[in-house]
Design a protein around this motif. Structure first.
Motif, PDB file in Angstrom:
ATOM      1  N   MET A  35       6.293  13.735 -11.595  1.00 48.26           N
ATOM      2  CA  MET A  35       7.067  13.701 -12.834  1.00 48.26           C
ATOM      3  C   MET A  35       6.236  14.212 -14.004  1.00 48.26           C
ATOM      4  O   MET A  35       6.740  14.960 -14.859  1.00 48.26           O
ATOM      5  N   TRP A  36       4.970  13.822 -14.075  1.00 45.79           N
ATOM      6  CA  TRP A  36       4.103  14.293 -15.154  1.00 45.79           C
ATOM      7  C   TRP A  36       3.919  15.808 -15.078  1.00 45.79           C
ATOM      8  O   TRP A  36       3.967  16.498 -16.097  1.00 45.79           O
ATOM      9  N   GLN A  37       3.724  16.327 -13.868  1.00 52.44           N
ATOM     10  CA  GLN A  37       3.561  17.768 -13.702  1.00 52.44           C
ATOM     11  C   GLN A  37       4.831  18.514 -14.094  1.00 52.44           C
ATOM     12  O   GLN A  37       4.761  19.571 -14.727  1.00 52.44           O
ATOM     13  N   CYS A  38       5.997  17.994 -13.729  1.00 52.39           N
ATOM     14  CA  CYS A  38       7.261  18.643 -14.098  1.00 52.39           C
ATOM     15  C   CYS A  38       7.441  18.645 -15.606  1.00 52.39           C
ATOM     16  O   CYS A  38       7.837  19.653 -16.191  1.00 52.39           O
ATOM     17  N   LYS A  39       7.138  17.538 -16.245  1.00 50.16           N
ATOM     18  CA  LYS A  39       7.233  17.468 -17.709  1.00 50.16           C
ATOM     19  C   LYS A  39       6.302  18.486 -18.337  1.00 50.16           C
ATOM     20  O   LYS A  39       6.657  19.199 -19.274  1.00 50.16           O
ATOM     21  N   PHE A  40       5.102  18.592 -17.812  1.00 52.44           N
ATOM     22  CA  PHE A  40       4.117  19.522 -18.354  1.00 52.44           C
ATOM     23  C   PHE A  40       4.568  20.962 -18.144  1.00 52.44           C
ATOM     24  O   PHE A  40       4.394  21.808 -19.014  1.00 52.44           O
ATOM     25  N   GLU A  41       5.165  21.265 -16.992  1.00 48.94           N
ATOM     26  CA  GLU A  41       5.635  22.623 -16.702  1.00 48.94           C
ATOM     27  C   GLU A  41       6.841  22.999 -17.558  1.00 48.94           C
ATOM     28  O   GLU A  41       6.928  24.108 -18.068  1.00 48.94           O
ATOM     29  N   TRP A  42       7.810  22.085 -17.684  1.00 52.29           N
ATOM     30  CA  TRP A  42       9.046  22.404 -18.376  1.00 52.29           C
ATOM     31  C   TRP A  42       8.904  22.368 -19.888  1.00 52.29           C
ATOM     32  O   TRP A  42       9.444  23.218 -20.588  1.00 52.29           O
ATOM     33  N   LEU A  43       8.209  21.358 -20.411  1.00 58.04           N
ATOM     34  CA  LEU A  43       8.139  21.182 -21.861  1.00 58.04           C
ATOM     35  C   LEU A  43       6.823  21.643 -22.459  1.00 58.04           C
ATOM     36  O   LEU A  43       6.721  21.779 -23.673  1.00 58.04           O
ATOM     37  N   GLY A  44       5.827  21.841 -21.630  1.00 55.83           N
ATOM     38  CA  GLY A  44       4.511  22.217 -22.134  1.00 55.83           C
ATOM     39  C   GLY A  44       3.787  20.990 -22.680  1.00 55.83           C
ATOM     40  O   GLY A  44       4.350  19.903 -22.778  1.00 55.83           O
ATOM     41  N   CYS A  78       0.832  -1.215   0.000  1.00 59.54           N
ATOM     42  CA  CYS A  78       0.000   0.000   0.000  1.00 59.54           C
ATOM     43  C   CYS A  78       0.861   1.258   0.000  1.00 59.54           C
ATOM     44  O   CYS A  78       0.581   2.211  -0.736  1.00 59.54           O
ATOM     45  N   LEU A  79       1.905   1.275   0.803  1.00 64.87           N
ATOM     46  CA  LEU A  79       2.788   2.444   0.827  1.00 64.87           C
ATOM     47  C   LEU A  79       3.549   2.599  -0.484  1.00 64.87           C
ATOM     48  O   LEU A  79       3.744   3.721  -0.964  1.00 64.87           O
ATOM     49  N   CYS A  80       3.958   1.502  -1.088  1.00 71.86           N
ATOM     50  CA  CYS A  80       4.644   1.581  -2.388  1.00 71.86           C
ATOM     51  C   CYS A  80       3.709   2.126  -3.460  1.00 71.86           C
ATOM     52  O   CYS A  80       4.133   2.920  -4.307  1.00 71.86           O
ATOM     53  N   VAL A  81       2.442   1.727  -3.433  1.00 68.93           N
ATOM     54  CA  VAL A  81       1.467   2.252  -4.395  1.00 68.93           C
ATOM     55  C   VAL A  81       1.308   3.755  -4.196  1.00 68.93           C
ATOM     56  O   VAL A  81       1.314   4.524  -5.164  1.00 68.93           O
ATOM     57  N   CYS A  82       1.174   4.188  -2.957  1.00 70.11           N
ATOM     58  CA  CYS A  82       1.017   5.619  -2.674  1.00 70.11           C
ATOM     59  C   CYS A  82       2.228   6.419  -3.148  1.00 70.11           C
ATOM     60  O   CYS A  82       2.077   7.460  -3.802  1.00 70.11           O
ATOM     61  N   VAL A  83       3.422   5.944  -2.831  1.00 72.48           N
ATOM     62  CA  VAL A  83       4.636   6.654  -3.227  1.00 72.48           C
ATOM     63  C   VAL A  83       4.793   6.643  -4.747  1.00 72.48           C
ATOM     64  O   VAL A  83       5.150   7.659  -5.357  1.00 72.48           O
ATOM     65  N   ALA A  84       4.495   5.516  -5.393  1.00 69.95           N
ATOM     66  CA  ALA A  84       4.633   5.423  -6.846  1.00 69.95           C
ATOM     67  C   ALA A  84       3.674   6.384  -7.555  1.00 69.95           C
ATOM     68  O   ALA A  84       4.069   7.073  -8.505  1.00 69.95           O
TER      69      ALA A  84
END
Length: 103
Positions: free
Chosen positions: A58-67, A45-51
């Motif tokens: 990571m998706w948000q960073c990609k969206f912010e940096w690359l659009g 359960c903790l691994c699922v939450c962290v993953a």
């Protein structure tokens, strides 16, 4: 993501409260590994939450940096057009109309 942390992460951390208390006193990697290996449901359960948290970050960073990609941009434009077409009945209508690009 918050719901997953609430449903899975909260109870898992509650079940690990004694181990966490011990971990705060004497931090070793064995003290981290032991409760997660010998309580596999809690560890999973903790691994699922962290993953899911890391994936979202990571998706948000990609969206912010690359659009958005061209396909994502087309999908967002289609979605905005359908919201505009539906009018004030849609809960995002005021936000879409406020952020409309000026001609």
């Amino acid at each position: 993501m918050g719901l997953i942390w609430l449903v899975l992460g909260g109870p898992s951390l509650w079940l690990l409260r004694a181990d966490i208390r011990r971990l705060l006193e004497f931090f070793t990697w064995a003290a981290v590994k032991y409760p997660l290996l010998y309580q596999p449901k809690v560890g999973f359960c903790l691994c699922v939450c962290v993953a899911i948290t890391l994936t979202t970050l990571m998706w948000q960073c990609k969206f912010e940096w690359l659009g958005p990609s061209a396909a994502e941009r087309r999908e967002l434009e289609k979605l905005a057009a359908s919201i505009r077409q539906r009018g004030p009945k849609h809960f995002l209508w005021s936000w879409v109309m406020a952020n409309r690009p000026q001609p």
